[in-house]
Design a protein around this motif. Structure first.
Motif, PDB file in Angstrom:
ATOM      1  N   UNK A 181       3.971   9.919  -9.772  1.00 25.48           N
ATOM      2  CA  UNK A 181       3.498   9.982 -11.161  1.00 25.48           C
ATOM      3  C   UNK A 181       2.468  11.098 -11.350  1.00 25.48           C
ATOM      4  N   UNK A 182       1.626  11.359 -10.353  1.00 25.92           N
ATOM      5  CA  UNK A 182       0.675  12.465 -10.464  1.00 25.92           C
ATOM      6  C   UNK A 182       1.401  13.800 -10.509  1.00 25.92           C
ATOM      7  N   UNK A 183       2.406  13.951  -9.669  1.00 34.93           N
ATOM      8  CA  UNK A 183       3.188  15.178  -9.684  1.00 34.93           C
ATOM      9  C   UNK A 183       3.861  15.379 -11.037  1.00 34.93           C
ATOM     10  N   UNK A 184       4.466  14.335 -11.566  1.00 34.02           N
ATOM     11  CA  UNK A 184       5.082  14.431 -12.891  1.00 34.02           C
ATOM     12  C   UNK A 184       4.068  14.689 -13.982  1.00 34.02           C
ATOM     13  N   UNK A 185       2.916  14.064 -13.872  1.00 29.37           N
ATOM     14  CA  UNK A 185       1.846  14.220 -14.857  1.00 29.37           C
ATOM     15  C   UNK A 185       1.375  15.666 -14.915  1.00 29.37           C
ATOM     16  N   UNK A 186       1.284  16.307 -13.753  1.00 29.82           N
ATOM     17  CA  UNK A 186       0.820  17.690 -13.711  1.00 29.82           C
ATOM     18  C   UNK A 186       1.931  18.683 -14.039  1.00 29.82           C
ATOM     19  N   UNK A 187       3.182  18.315 -13.822  1.00 31.27           N
ATOM     20  CA  UNK A 187       4.307  19.193 -14.148  1.00 31.27           C
ATOM     21  C   UNK A 187       4.545  19.255 -15.656  1.00 31.27           C
ATOM     22  N   UNK A 188       4.094  18.277 -16.386  1.00 30.09           N
ATOM     23  CA  UNK A 188       4.255  18.288 -17.843  1.00 30.09           C
ATOM     24  C   UNK A 188       3.692  19.581 -18.432  1.00 30.09           C
ATOM     25  N   UNK A 189       2.628  20.092 -17.848  1.00 26.66           N
ATOM     26  CA  UNK A 189       2.046  21.347 -18.320  1.00 26.66           C
ATOM     27  C   UNK A 189       3.020  22.505 -18.250  1.00 26.66           C
ATOM     28  N   UNK A 208       0.833  -1.209   0.000  1.00 26.20           N
ATOM     29  CA  UNK A 208       0.000   0.000   0.000  1.00 26.20           C
ATOM     30  C   UNK A 208       0.867   1.257   0.000  1.00 26.20           C
ATOM     31  N   UNK A 209       1.939   1.238   0.778  1.00 22.25           N
ATOM     32  CA  UNK A 209       2.836   2.381   0.821  1.00 22.25           C
ATOM     33  C   UNK A 209       3.510   2.600  -0.531  1.00 22.25           C
ATOM     34  N   UNK A 210       3.954   1.535  -1.173  1.00 23.30           N
ATOM     35  CA  UNK A 210       4.571   1.682  -2.499  1.00 23.30           C
ATOM     36  C   UNK A 210       3.557   2.175  -3.518  1.00 23.30           C
ATOM     37  N   UNK A 211       2.302   1.764  -3.373  1.00 28.05           N
ATOM     38  CA  UNK A 211       1.247   2.233  -4.276  1.00 28.05           C
ATOM     39  C   UNK A 211       1.008   3.734  -4.100  1.00 28.05           C
ATOM     40  N   UNK A 212       0.922   4.180  -2.856  1.00 31.53           N
ATOM     41  CA  UNK A 212       0.695   5.604  -2.591  1.00 31.53           C
ATOM     42  C   UNK A 212       1.871   6.459  -3.052  1.00 31.53           C
ATOM     43  N   UNK A 213       3.088   5.989  -2.840  1.00 31.63           N
ATOM     44  CA  UNK A 213       4.261   6.749  -3.278  1.00 31.63           C
ATOM     45  C   UNK A 213       4.310   6.829  -4.797  1.00 31.63           C
ATOM     46  N   UNK A 240       1.806  -0.957 -10.336  1.00 31.72           N
ATOM     47  CA  UNK A 240       1.617  -1.108  -8.895  1.00 31.72           C
ATOM     48  C   UNK A 240       0.138  -0.987  -8.529  1.00 31.72           C
ATOM     49  N   UNK A 241      -0.611  -0.140  -9.233  1.00 35.80           N
ATOM     50  CA  UNK A 241      -2.053  -0.051  -9.005  1.00 35.80           C
ATOM     51  C   UNK A 241      -2.724  -1.384  -9.317  1.00 35.80           C
ATOM     52  N   UNK A 242      -2.342  -1.981 -10.437  1.00 36.24           N
ATOM     53  CA  UNK A 242      -2.902  -3.284 -10.800  1.00 36.24           C
ATOM     54  C   UNK A 242      -2.576  -4.328  -9.734  1.00 36.24           C
ATOM     55  N   UNK A 243      -1.333  -4.350  -9.302  1.00 33.23           N
ATOM     56  CA  UNK A 243      -0.884  -5.335  -8.320  1.00 33.23           C
ATOM     57  C   UNK A 243      -1.592  -5.134  -6.976  1.00 33.23           C
ATOM     58  N   UNK A 244      -1.744  -3.889  -6.546  1.00 32.48           N
ATOM     59  CA  UNK A 244      -2.385  -3.604  -5.259  1.00 32.48           C
ATOM     60  C   UNK A 244      -3.864  -3.976  -5.280  1.00 32.48           C
ATOM     61  N   UNK A 245      -4.587  -3.572  -6.306  1.00 31.24           N
ATOM     62  CA  UNK A 245      -6.025  -3.878  -6.380  1.00 31.24           C
ATOM     63  C   UNK A 245      -6.237  -5.382  -6.537  1.00 31.24           C
ATOM     64  N   UNK A 246      -5.364  -6.046  -7.287  1.00 30.89           N
ATOM     65  CA  UNK A 246      -5.459  -7.496  -7.441  1.00 30.89           C
ATOM     66  C   UNK A 246      -5.261  -8.194  -6.095  1.00 30.89           C
ATOM     67  N   UNK A 247      -4.238  -7.798  -5.333  1.00 23.60           N
ATOM     68  CA  UNK A 247      -4.002  -8.392  -4.016  1.00 23.60           C
ATOM     69  C   UNK A 247      -5.152  -8.091  -3.066  1.00 23.60           C
ATOM     70  N   UNK A 248      -5.695  -6.891  -3.146  1.00 23.44           N
ATOM     71  CA  UNK A 248      -6.815  -6.515  -2.294  1.00 23.44           C
ATOM     72  C   UNK A 248      -8.055  -7.338  -2.632  1.00 23.44           C
ATOM     73  N   UNK A 249      -8.307  -7.531  -3.905  1.00 23.41           N
ATOM     74  CA  UNK A 249      -9.474  -8.314  -4.325  1.00 23.41           C
ATOM     75  C   UNK A 249      -9.315  -9.780  -3.949  1.00 23.41           C
ATOM     76  N   UNK A 250      -8.120 -10.314  -4.132  1.00 21.95           N
ATOM     77  CA  UNK A 250      -7.896 -11.720  -3.799  1.00 21.95           C
ATOM     78  C   UNK A 250      -7.931 -11.982  -2.301  1.00 21.95           C
ATOM     79  N   UNK A 251      -7.603 -10.990  -1.491  1.00 25.27           N
ATOM     80  CA  UNK A 251      -7.594 -11.207  -0.040  1.00 25.27           C
ATOM     81  C   UNK A 251      -8.981 -11.070   0.572  1.00 25.27           C
ATOM     82  N   UNK A 252      -9.917 -10.482  -0.142  1.00 24.96           N
ATOM     83  CA  UNK A 252     -11.278 -10.322   0.353  1.00 24.96           C
ATOM     84  C   UNK A 252     -12.068 -11.595   0.072  1.00 24.96           C
ATOM     85  N   UNK A 253     -12.741 -12.109   1.102  1.00 30.95           N
ATOM     86  CA  UNK A 253     -13.508 -13.343   0.920  1.00 30.95           C
ATOM     87  C   UNK A 253     -14.988 -13.079   0.661  1.00 30.95           C
ATOM     88  N   UNK A 254     -15.456 -11.889   0.936  1.00 35.22           N
ATOM     89  CA  UNK A 254     -16.864 -11.553   0.764  1.00 35.22           C
ATOM     90  C   UNK A 254     -17.173 -11.273  -0.708  1.00 35.22           C
TER      91      UNK A 254
END
Length: 156
Positions: free
Chosen positions: A13-21, A3-8, A55-69
Motif C-alpha cells: 500500500x505504501x508503494x501504491x500510495x507513492x506511485x499515485x504521484x 506480522x508478516x501479512x502486516x508488513x507485506x 490488517x494494521x488494526x488487527x495486528x496492533x489489537x492482537x499485540x495489545x491483547x497479548x501483552x499483560x503488562x
C-alpha cells in the motif's frame, strides 16, 4: 504470520500510495487536456490501503491483547498519541510548504483541490504514516478497554 501479512500489506500500500504521484504527473496524449490519470491510481490503490488499515488494526489489537503488562500498554498508547502529534505537525508543515511554493497559482476557486500540483499534499509518506498511526492508537485503546476473551494468534 499476522506480522508478516502486516508488513507485506504496508509495503504494497505504501508503494501504491507513492506511485499515485506518477499518475498525476503523466500528460496523456489521447485524453482530454483537463483530465488526470491520478484518479485511476487512487481507484487501484484504495482497496490495498483499506486492507492495510484493517490488517494494521488487527495486528496492533492482537499485540495489545497479548501483552499483560499494563504499564507497557499505557506507554504504547501515549507513544502512539505522540507519534500522531509529530506526524500531524510534519504533514501540516509539508502542506504549508507546498502551498507557499505554489504562491496560490495552482489553487483557487475554479481549480480542483486535488490536481497535478497539489496531489503531494494528500499523497505523501506523512499522511500514509498518520493514517496508520491513528488506526494503531485506536486499536491499542480498543485492546486495553475491551480485552479479548479467547487466546488470539500472537504476533511473531
Amino acid at each position: 504470520m499476522i506480522r508478516l501479512s502486516w508488513l507485506i500489506s504496508l509495503g504494497i500500500s505504501l508503494l501504491g500510495f507513492l506511485i499515485i504521484g506518477h499518475f498525476f504527473t503523466i500528460q496523456p496524449d489521447e485524453t482530454a487536456n483537463n483530465g488526470s490519470l491520478g484518479f485511476i491510481g487512487i481507484i487501484f490503490v484504495l482497496p490495498f490501503l483499506l486492507l492495510s488499515i484493517f490488517i494494521t488494526f488487527r495486528y496492533i489489537l492482537a499485540l495489545t491483547r497479548s501483552t499483560t503488562d499494563r504499564l507497557m500498554k499505557s506507554f504504547s498508547i501515549i507513544g502512539g498519541i505522540l507519534l500522531v502529534g509529530v506526524l500531524l505537525y510534519f504533514s501540516l508543515d509539508y502542506k504549508n510548504g507546498v502551498l507557499a511554493a505554489l504562491d496560490g497559482s495552482a489553487v483557487g476557486p475554479t481549480l480542483p483541490k486535488l490536481n497535478e500540483y497539489t496531489y503531494t499534499i494528500y499523497f505523501n509518506f506523512y499522511t500514509f504514516a498518520l493514517i496508520h498511526a491513528i488506526v494503531g492508537v485506536i486499536a491499542a485503546v480498543v485492546g486495553v478497554v475491551k480485552p479479548g476473551t479467547k487466546k488470539e494468534e500472537l504476533p511473531e
